[in-house]
Design an enzyme around this catalytic site. Structure first.
Site, PDB file in Angstrom:
ATOM      1  N   TYR A 130     -12.347  -2.110  -3.832  1.00 21.01           N
ATOM      2  CA  TYR A 130     -12.887  -2.277  -2.479  1.00 21.01           C
ATOM      3  C   TYR A 130     -14.418  -2.167  -2.456  1.00 21.01           C
ATOM      4  O   TYR A 130     -14.986  -1.821  -1.415  1.00 21.01           O
ATOM      5  CB  TYR A 130     -12.265  -1.236  -1.542  1.00 21.01           C
ATOM      6  CG  TYR A 130     -10.893  -1.634  -1.000  1.00 21.01           C
ATOM      7  CD1 TYR A 130     -10.736  -2.772  -0.206  1.00 21.01           C
ATOM      8  CD2 TYR A 130      -9.764  -0.869  -1.253  1.00 21.01           C
ATOM      9  CE1 TYR A 130      -9.500  -3.134   0.309  1.00 21.01           C
ATOM     10  CE2 TYR A 130      -8.522  -1.226  -0.747  1.00 21.01           C
ATOM     11  CZ  TYR A 130      -8.396  -2.361   0.037  1.00 21.01           C
ATOM     12  OH  TYR A 130      -7.166  -2.714   0.552  1.00 21.01           O
ATOM     13  N   GLU A 175      -9.787 -10.751  -7.461  1.00 18.84           N
ATOM     14  CA  GLU A 175      -8.842  -9.639  -7.293  1.00 18.84           C
ATOM     15  C   GLU A 175      -7.668  -9.734  -8.274  1.00 18.84           C
ATOM     16  O   GLU A 175      -7.196  -8.712  -8.776  1.00 18.84           O
ATOM     17  CB  GLU A 175      -8.336  -9.608  -5.849  1.00 18.84           C
ATOM     18  CG  GLU A 175      -9.427  -9.231  -4.861  1.00 18.84           C
ATOM     19  CD  GLU A 175      -8.968  -9.239  -3.421  1.00 18.84           C
ATOM     20  OE1 GLU A 175      -9.788  -8.897  -2.544  1.00 18.84           O
ATOM     21  OE2 GLU A 175      -7.792  -9.568  -3.152  1.00 18.84           O
ATOM     22  N   LYS A 194       0.828  -1.209   0.000  1.00 23.04           N
ATOM     23  CA  LYS A 194       0.000   0.000   0.000  1.00 23.04           C
ATOM     24  C   LYS A 194       0.870   1.270   0.000  1.00 23.04           C
ATOM     25  O   LYS A 194       2.093   1.200   0.226  1.00 23.04           O
ATOM     26  CB  LYS A 194      -0.937  -0.040   1.215  1.00 23.04           C
ATOM     27  CG  LYS A 194      -1.972  -1.182   1.154  1.00 23.04           C
ATOM     28  CD  LYS A 194      -2.951  -1.105   2.335  1.00 23.04           C
ATOM     29  CE  LYS A 194      -4.018  -2.193   2.253  1.00 23.04           C
ATOM     30  NZ  LYS A 194      -5.005  -2.088   3.373  1.00 23.04           N
ATOM     31  N   ASN A 196      -2.155   0.388   6.762  1.00 24.03           N
ATOM     32  CA  ASN A 196      -1.633  -0.866   7.328  1.00 24.03           C
ATOM     33  C   ASN A 196      -0.754  -1.656   6.357  1.00 24.03           C
ATOM     34  O   ASN A 196      -0.695  -2.885   6.433  1.00 24.03           O
ATOM     35  CB  ASN A 196      -2.772  -1.699   7.913  1.00 24.03           C
ATOM     36  CG  ASN A 196      -3.837  -2.054   6.893  1.00 24.03           C
ATOM     37  OD1 ASN A 196      -3.691  -1.754   5.711  1.00 24.03           O
ATOM     38  ND2 ASN A 196      -4.885  -2.719   7.351  1.00 24.03           N
ATOM     39  N   HIS A 240      -2.127  -5.367   1.584  1.00 22.68           N
ATOM     40  CA  HIS A 240      -3.406  -6.052   1.380  1.00 22.68           C
ATOM     41  C   HIS A 240      -3.120  -7.475   0.945  1.00 22.68           C
ATOM     42  O   HIS A 240      -2.169  -7.724   0.212  1.00 22.68           O
ATOM     43  CB  HIS A 240      -4.235  -5.364   0.282  1.00 22.68           C
ATOM     44  CG  HIS A 240      -5.337  -6.243  -0.244  1.00 22.68           C
ATOM     45  ND1 HIS A 240      -6.543  -6.357   0.387  1.00 22.68           N
ATOM     46  CD2 HIS A 240      -5.369  -7.103  -1.304  1.00 22.68           C
ATOM     47  CE1 HIS A 240      -7.297  -7.235  -0.284  1.00 22.68           C
ATOM     48  NE2 HIS A 240      -6.597  -7.705  -1.306  1.00 22.68           N
TER      49      HIS A 240
HETATM   50  P1  RTP Z   1      -7.139  -5.743   3.279  1.00 23.74           P
HETATM   51  O1  RTP Z   1      -8.436  -6.076   2.592  1.00 23.74           O
HETATM   52  O2  RTP Z   1      -6.635  -4.352   2.961  1.00 23.74           O
HETATM   53  O3  RTP Z   1      -6.108  -6.810   3.065  1.00 23.74           O
HETATM   54  O4  RTP Z   1      -7.369  -5.756   4.839  1.00 23.74           O
HETATM   55  P2  RTP Z   1      -8.193  -6.801   5.693  1.00 23.74           P
HETATM   56  O5  RTP Z   1      -8.750  -7.889   4.828  1.00 23.74           O
HETATM   57  O6  RTP Z   1      -7.323  -7.190   6.825  1.00 23.74           O
HETATM   58  O7  RTP Z   1      -9.356  -5.875   6.217  1.00 23.74           O
HETATM   59  P3  RTP Z   1     -10.781  -5.533   5.552  1.00 23.74           P
HETATM   60  O8  RTP Z   1     -11.823  -5.843   6.557  1.00 23.74           O
HETATM   61  O9  RTP Z   1     -10.883  -6.173   4.194  1.00 23.74           O
HETATM   62  O10 RTP Z   1     -10.698  -3.966   5.383  1.00 23.74           O
HETATM   63  C1  RTP Z   1     -10.043  -3.372   4.276  1.00 23.74           C
HETATM   64  C2  RTP Z   1      -9.210  -2.206   4.765  1.00 23.74           C
HETATM   65  O11 RTP Z   1     -10.080  -1.201   5.263  1.00 23.74           O
HETATM   66  C3  RTP Z   1      -9.467  -0.564   6.386  1.00 23.74           C
HETATM   67  N1  RTP Z   1     -10.281  -0.715   7.560  1.00 23.74           N
HETATM   68  N2  RTP Z   1     -10.461   0.246   8.410  1.00 23.74           N
HETATM   69  N3  RTP Z   1     -11.294   1.793  10.612  1.00 23.74           N
HETATM   70  C4  RTP Z   1     -11.695   0.528  10.514  1.00 23.74           C
HETATM   71  O12 RTP Z   1     -12.408   0.000  11.341  1.00 23.74           O
HETATM   72  C5  RTP Z   1     -11.243  -0.248   9.365  1.00 23.74           C
HETATM   73  N4  RTP Z   1     -11.553  -1.488   9.123  1.00 23.74           N
HETATM   74  C6  RTP Z   1     -10.936  -1.795   7.960  1.00 23.74           C
HETATM   75  C7  RTP Z   1      -8.128  -1.216   6.614  1.00 23.74           C
HETATM   76  O13 RTP Z   1      -7.115  -0.417   6.018  1.00 23.74           O
HETATM   77  C8  RTP Z   1      -8.268  -2.544   5.909  1.00 23.74           C
HETATM   78  O14 RTP Z   1      -7.013  -3.018   5.475  1.00 23.74           O
HETATM   79 MG    MG Z   2      -9.852  -7.521   3.074  1.00 27.06          MG
END
Ligand code: RTP
Ligand code: MG
Length: 143
Positions: free
Chosen positions: A51, A128, A11, A114, A117
């Protein structure tokens, strides 16, 4: 064990911190192979499309703004159990909860920025990967 592919993104925060090589070393050291890669600077439309599953979530606007804030590096990783293995290498979404030694524990500051991804399932990985790469852009191992 199954040979899988997963979509990985370094990212904008991690690219800005010059961590591309360090992150690639983590993937390769864990036995994941880079079979496609490109640097991109996403448009708003590209980030929103990628997204789309999160479009009703309160963090969606901030997520799109962050993902378009600078260049990213997108890659397809291939290996045994690549989807889960990459998620383990990445660590929890919130770096404060990520296990020591994971990418997010070591390189991320906040849940919003973070570092990486990774696809969360084999089905989402296929979608994806197709979002960013044509079949011709994926180069499996030949030797
Ligand atoms: P990613 O898709 O980026 O790999 O991350 P992930 O699966 O661990 O998390 P996901 O639930 O898919 O969320 C995508 C991205 O959105 C941001 N996020 N912010 N503020 C919040 O509560 C929150 N929750 C998610 C994060 O940057 C996350 O990587
Ligand atoms: Mg995710």
């Amino acid at each position: 064990m199954a040979l899988e592919r997963t979509l990985s993104i370094i990212k904008p925060d991690a690219v800005a911190k010059n961590l591309v090589g360090a992150i690639y070393t983590r993937f390769e050291s864990a036995g994941l192979r880079i079979v496609a890669a490109k640097m991109m600077h996403l448009s708003k439309e590209q980030a929103e499309g990628f997204y789309a599953e999160h479009k009703e979530r309160p963090f969606f606007g901030a997520l799109v703004e962050f993902m378009t804030s600078g260049p990213i590096v997108v890659q397809v990783l291939e290996g045994e159990d690549a989807v889960l293995k990459n998620r383990e290498i990445m660590g929890a979404t919130n770096p404060a909860e990520a296990l020591a030694g994971t990418l997010r524990a070591d390189y991320a500051e906040t849940i919003d920025e973070n570092a990486v991804h990774g696809s969360d399932a084999v089905e989402s990985a296929a979608r994806e990967i197709a979002y960013f790469f044509s079949d011709e852009e994926i180069c499996p191992r030949t030797r």
